[in-house]
Scaffold this motif. Structure first.
Motif, PDB file in Angstrom:
ATOM      1  N   LEU A   7     -49.996  44.049  20.282  1.00 28.64           N
ATOM      2  CA  LEU A   7     -50.932  44.535  19.275  1.00 28.64           C
ATOM      3  C   LEU A   7     -51.128  46.041  19.397  1.00 28.64           C
ATOM      4  O   LEU A   7     -51.156  46.766  18.402  1.00 28.64           O
ATOM      5  CB  LEU A   7     -52.280  43.830  19.417  1.00 28.64           C
ATOM      6  CG  LEU A   7     -52.315  42.345  19.096  1.00 28.64           C
ATOM      7  CD1 LEU A   7     -53.689  41.777  19.402  1.00 28.64           C
ATOM      8  CD2 LEU A   7     -51.941  42.093  17.653  1.00 28.64           C
ATOM      9  N   LYS A  10     -47.953  47.835  18.118  1.00 29.61           N
ATOM     10  CA  LYS A  10     -47.913  47.784  16.660  1.00 29.61           C
ATOM     11  C   LYS A  10     -48.890  48.784  16.059  1.00 29.61           C
ATOM     12  O   LYS A  10     -48.569  49.468  15.079  1.00 29.61           O
ATOM     13  CB  LYS A  10     -48.250  46.373  16.166  1.00 29.61           C
ATOM     14  CG  LYS A  10     -47.137  45.356  16.371  1.00 29.61           C
ATOM     15  CD  LYS A  10     -47.595  43.938  16.090  1.00 29.61           C
ATOM     16  CE  LYS A  10     -48.143  43.712  14.712  1.00 29.61           C
ATOM     17  NZ  LYS A  10     -48.554  42.304  14.485  1.00 29.61           N
ATOM     18  N   TYR A  51     -57.540  49.100  12.958  1.00 37.44           N
ATOM     19  CA  TYR A  51     -56.401  48.175  12.948  1.00 37.44           C
ATOM     20  C   TYR A  51     -56.391  47.311  14.203  1.00 37.44           C
ATOM     21  O   TYR A  51     -56.188  46.098  14.141  1.00 37.44           O
ATOM     22  CB  TYR A  51     -55.086  48.961  12.844  1.00 37.44           C
ATOM     23  CG  TYR A  51     -53.858  48.091  12.907  1.00 37.44           C
ATOM     24  CD1 TYR A  51     -53.381  47.457  11.768  1.00 37.44           C
ATOM     25  CD2 TYR A  51     -53.175  47.891  14.109  1.00 37.44           C
ATOM     26  CE1 TYR A  51     -52.257  46.654  11.821  1.00 37.44           C
ATOM     27  CE2 TYR A  51     -52.054  47.086  14.164  1.00 37.44           C
ATOM     28  CZ  TYR A  51     -51.600  46.464  13.027  1.00 37.44           C
ATOM     29  OH  TYR A  51     -50.500  45.669  13.088  1.00 37.44           O
ATOM     30  N   GLU A  55     -56.783  43.271  14.229  1.00 36.62           N
ATOM     31  CA  GLU A  55     -55.764  42.376  14.780  1.00 36.62           C
ATOM     32  C   GLU A  55     -56.333  41.492  15.893  1.00 36.62           C
ATOM     33  O   GLU A  55     -55.981  40.308  15.978  1.00 36.62           O
ATOM     34  CB  GLU A  55     -54.573  43.182  15.311  1.00 36.62           C
ATOM     35  CG  GLU A  55     -53.701  43.763  14.222  1.00 36.62           C
ATOM     36  CD  GLU A  55     -52.882  42.701  13.499  1.00 36.62           C
ATOM     37  OE1 GLU A  55     -52.377  41.758  14.141  1.00 36.62           O
ATOM     38  OE2 GLU A  55     -52.738  42.823  12.280  1.00 36.62           O
ATOM     39  N   TRP A  58     -58.356  38.725  14.146  1.00 36.73           N
ATOM     40  CA  TRP A  58     -57.494  37.758  13.476  1.00 36.73           C
ATOM     41  C   TRP A  58     -56.642  36.936  14.448  1.00 36.73           C
ATOM     42  O   TRP A  58     -56.268  35.808  14.142  1.00 36.73           O
ATOM     43  CB  TRP A  58     -56.602  38.441  12.442  1.00 36.73           C
ATOM     44  CG  TRP A  58     -57.291  38.493  11.115  1.00 36.73           C
ATOM     45  CD1 TRP A  58     -57.931  39.547  10.567  1.00 36.73           C
ATOM     46  CD2 TRP A  58     -57.441  37.410  10.188  1.00 36.73           C
ATOM     47  NE1 TRP A  58     -58.469  39.195   9.358  1.00 36.73           N
ATOM     48  CE2 TRP A  58     -58.181  37.892   9.100  1.00 36.73           C
ATOM     49  CE3 TRP A  58     -57.024  36.088  10.174  1.00 36.73           C
ATOM     50  CZ2 TRP A  58     -58.512  37.105   8.006  1.00 36.73           C
ATOM     51  CZ3 TRP A  58     -57.357  35.296   9.082  1.00 36.73           C
ATOM     52  CH2 TRP A  58     -58.086  35.799   8.013  1.00 36.73           C
ATOM     53  N   SER A  59     -56.344  37.478  15.618  1.00 33.44           N
ATOM     54  CA  SER A  59     -55.566  36.700  16.588  1.00 33.44           C
ATOM     55  C   SER A  59     -56.379  35.532  17.144  1.00 33.44           C
ATOM     56  O   SER A  59     -55.818  34.589  17.689  1.00 33.44           O
ATOM     57  CB  SER A  59     -55.063  37.589  17.725  1.00 33.44           C
ATOM     58  OG  SER A  59     -56.124  38.013  18.546  1.00 33.44           O
TER      59      SER A  59
END
Length: 73
Positions: A7, A10, A51, A55, A58-59
């Protein structure tokens, strides 16, 4: 589920691309490399944090993920 390091990586690569895009846009509006660099830097820092947190949240949400059976299908 992505690992934290994935993560993070990214988020960094996304922000590098976003930094240069924002710098170009800032330069087109201001005509100043210094001002566009400042705009891009602040945007990159806040965008990176947003971001990364997005993430992480949402993970942890299972909604919309497929279920893998014992055969792996």
């Amino acid at each position: 589920m992505d690992s934290t390091i994935r993560l993070f990586t990214k988020a960094v690569t996304w922000q590098v691309a976003g930094f240069f895009s924002m710098m170009l846009i800032g330069f087109l509006f201001t005509g100043s490399i210094a001002a566009s660099g400042g705009i891009a830097f602040v945007g990159a820092i806040t965008g990176f944090a947003a971001y990364f947190v997005h993430e992480l949240v949402w993970s942890r949400i299972s909604w919309g993920r497929g279920v893998v059976d014992s055969v792996g299908k």
